[in-house]
Design a protein around this motif. Structure first.
Motif, PDB file in Angstrom:
ATOM      1  N   ILE A  39      -3.630  -2.039  -8.205  1.00 40.54           N
ATOM      2  CA  ILE A  39      -2.589  -2.019  -8.771  1.00 40.54           C
ATOM      3  C   ILE A  39      -2.933  -3.594  -9.925  1.00 40.54           C
ATOM      4  N   LEU A  40      -3.678  -4.701 -10.011  1.00 44.18           N
ATOM      5  CA  LEU A  40      -4.301  -5.454 -11.204  1.00 44.18           C
ATOM      6  C   LEU A  40      -4.856  -4.857 -11.399  1.00 44.18           C
ATOM      7  N   ALA A  41      -5.820  -4.248 -11.879  1.00 42.19           N
ATOM      8  CA  ALA A  41      -6.582  -3.834 -11.868  1.00 42.19           C
ATOM      9  C   ALA A  41      -6.556  -3.125 -13.429  1.00 42.19           C
ATOM     10  N   LYS A  42      -5.322  -2.824 -13.539  1.00 38.95           N
ATOM     11  CA  LYS A  42      -4.901  -2.297 -14.891  1.00 38.95           C
ATOM     12  C   LYS A  42      -4.176  -3.168 -15.652  1.00 38.95           C
ATOM     13  N   ALA A  45       2.670 -11.882  -8.027  1.00 34.69           N
ATOM     14  CA  ALA A  45       3.267 -10.377  -8.031  1.00 34.69           C
ATOM     15  C   ALA A  45       2.185  -9.215  -7.313  1.00 34.69           C
ATOM     16  N   THR A  46       1.185  -9.833  -6.506  1.00 33.06           N
ATOM     17  CA  THR A  46       0.349  -8.937  -6.132  1.00 33.06           C
ATOM     18  C   THR A  46      -0.001  -9.927  -4.293  1.00 33.06           C
ATOM     19  N   PRO A  47       0.483  -8.730  -3.789  1.00 29.46           N
ATOM     20  CA  PRO A  47      -0.233  -8.797  -2.214  1.00 29.46           C
ATOM     21  C   PRO A  47      -1.295  -9.980  -1.883  1.00 29.46           C
ATOM     22  N   GLU A  48      -2.101 -10.943  -1.025  1.00 31.99           N
ATOM     23  CA  GLU A  48      -3.255 -11.834  -1.625  1.00 31.99           C
ATOM     24  C   GLU A  48      -4.019 -11.404  -0.959  1.00 31.99           C
ATOM     25  N   ASP A  51       0.634  -1.163  -0.089  1.00 28.80           N
ATOM     26  CA  ASP A  51       0.217   0.034   0.225  1.00 28.80           C
ATOM     27  C   ASP A  51       0.592   1.528  -0.525  1.00 28.80           C
ATOM     28  N   ARG A  52       1.787   1.148   0.572  1.00 27.17           N
ATOM     29  CA  ARG A  52       3.076   2.714   0.968  1.00 27.17           C
ATOM     30  C   ARG A  52       3.518   2.209  -0.669  1.00 27.17           C
ATOM     31  N   PHE A  53       3.519   1.680  -1.303  1.00 24.08           N
ATOM     32  CA  PHE A  53       5.112   1.537  -1.498  1.00 24.08           C
ATOM     33  C   PHE A  53       4.929   1.092  -3.530  1.00 24.08           C
ATOM     34  N   ALA A  54       3.582   1.293  -4.116  1.00 25.87           N
ATOM     35  CA  ALA A  54       2.658   0.719  -5.042  1.00 25.87           C
ATOM     36  C   ALA A  54       4.061   0.734  -5.850  1.00 25.87           C
ATOM     37  N   GLN A  55       4.622  -0.413  -6.385  1.00 25.41           N
ATOM     38  CA  GLN A  55       5.057   0.045  -7.763  1.00 25.41           C
ATOM     39  C   GLN A  55       4.735  -1.073  -9.087  1.00 25.41           C
ATOM     40  N   PRO A  56       5.006  -0.512 -10.155  1.00 21.33           N
ATOM     41  CA  PRO A  56       4.026  -0.806 -11.196  1.00 21.33           C
ATOM     42  C   PRO A  56       4.745  -2.336 -10.934  1.00 21.33           C
ATOM     43  N   LEU A  57       3.759  -3.327 -11.035  1.00 22.07           N
ATOM     44  CA  LEU A  57       3.800  -5.041 -11.571  1.00 22.07           C
ATOM     45  C   LEU A  57       4.581  -5.446 -12.372  1.00 22.07           C
ATOM     46  N   PRO A  58       5.395  -6.618 -12.433  1.00 23.52           N
ATOM     47  CA  PRO A  58       6.467  -7.221 -13.669  1.00 23.52           C
ATOM     48  C   PRO A  58       5.797  -6.992 -15.083  1.00 23.52           C
ATOM     49  N   PRO A  59       6.263  -7.616 -16.378  1.00 20.52           N
ATOM     50  CA  PRO A  59       5.706  -7.864 -17.266  1.00 20.52           C
ATOM     51  C   PRO A  59       4.278  -9.110 -17.308  1.00 20.52           C
TER      52      PRO A  59
END
Length: 364
Positions: free
Chosen positions: A333-336, A285-288, A207-215
């Protein structure tokens, strides 16, 4: 007719299917370290409060005290239920535009001893300075506890710090006596890299450090043979096919003889595995809970369509698939990363979980 099998136990097996395709890329964000450097003092204290529980020490409770009148305690970590009446550690948060040096740390130490003498709290067993940048000279200073105590006592005799000058003569003598008897190895700095590494292990990191997800791989190809993972949703499709095209489509073998049914089934399997690739990607790649949030968003809308009146099970399914493509997903972060084919596949995942069904009178 398919055997349901144990879908949950076979998810990871199915997830090992080959992934292929181009990934999606998004602009990079500032690194976590740069984000921390940009915090205001209040945000930095919140960050430290999140980080402290990740330390190996088993704290009974962690509390944030920062603000006006904190008497030199920003984040207190208690090792016993007695809190400040038992053993505790003080995390002092100092967020400046430049490095934390002795001239900035010494007033905090004076405030500490003055507060103990005034019986505001007991002396902590550890006092950790947390700052985005720790001056090298301060690191070296704290590495020599005896020299640090001597320097502190020497400066104490001439300081104009109101934390000391506001004390009575007896209290000032008590401060000097307490400092003289204290092991100054209790004072230590913590490096920002160390803090960030531990913060990664907390639930606050994403939540604090949202980074782009890997490809993300574009597609997970359906295997030639149906897997137990597919049993439930395919059985529901067979029920719809039998209603639409008669008993000649009540098994996979007989569906293969019906061009329309086979073509429809192939499209649904492609959609299911597209969503399955999204699930595997989200898991790694994302939190649960991010994939589950997509399921819930789509279900919340399409369930109303599924429970409405439709001429046939197949038309109910088609209406649900169309609606799924129009659902506005919660911004995460997953929706996109969710594609149109994923949305169709999610409906079959929901069918697998018995949250949707296509036959009239079935459970939706």
């Amino acid at each position: 007719m398919l055997d349901d099998g144990d879908a949950a136990a076979n998810r990871d097996k199915a997830a090992k299917l080959r992934l292929s395709g181009a990934g999606l890329h998004f602009p990079s964000l500032p690194s976590p370290k740069k984000q921390v450097f940009a915090y205001d003092p209040n945000e930095f204290e919140e960050f430290v409060e999140e980080w402290v529980p990740a330390l190996n020490t088993r704290y009974a409770r962690v509390e944030r005290h920062g603000g006006t009148g904190d008497h030199g305690v920003d984040v207190a970590a208690y090792l016993t239920p007695q809190a400040m009446e038992g053993e505790w550690h003080n995390y002092q948060c100092k967020h400046y535009g430049d490095a934390l040096t002795w001239s900035k740390a010494a007033p905090e130490i004076r405030k500490l001893f003055a507060s103990v003498v005034q019986k505001r709290y007991t002396l902590p067993s550890r006092y950790i300075f947390a700052a985005p940048i720790i001056g090298r000279s301060l690191v070296k200073q704290f590495a020599r506890p005896s020299d640090t105590r001597a320097r502190f006592l020497e400066e104490l005799t001439s300081t104009k710090d109101t934390a000391i000058t506001s004390l009575s003569s007896a209290e000032r003598e008590s401060v000097a006596s307490l400092a003289q008897s204290t092991d100054f190895s209790m004072f230590e700095p913590v490096a920002m890299d160390e803090m960030l590494e531990l913060h990664k292990t907390t639930r606050h990191w994403a939540d604090r450090f949202a980074q782009p997800l890997p490809p993300r791989p574009q597609i997970m190809n359906p295997p030639a043979e149906h897997t137990p993972l597919e049993a439930r949703y395919i059985q529901k499709l067979l029920d719809a096919y039998r209603e639409e095209w008669g008993e000649g489509t009540n098994t996979l073998e007989r569906v293969a003889e019906n061009e329309d049914a086979q073509d429809h089934l192939n499209r649904q399997r492609e959609a299911f595995y597209s969503a399955e690739s999204l699930r595997v990607f989200a898991r790694d790649a994302t939190p649960e809970g991010h994939f589950e949030a997509v399921l819930d968003d789509i279900h919340a809308i399409v369930v109303e369509v599924a429970r409405g009146r439709h001429p046939s099970a197949l038309e109910r399914l088609q209406a649900v698939l169309v609606t799924a493509g129009q659902v506005v997903l919660t911004e995460t972060i997953l929706a996109k990363q969710v594609r149109p084919l994923d949305r169709k596949g999610v409906c079959h995942h929901l069918a697998n979980d018995d949250r949707l069904t296509w036959r009239q009178g079935g459970k939706a």
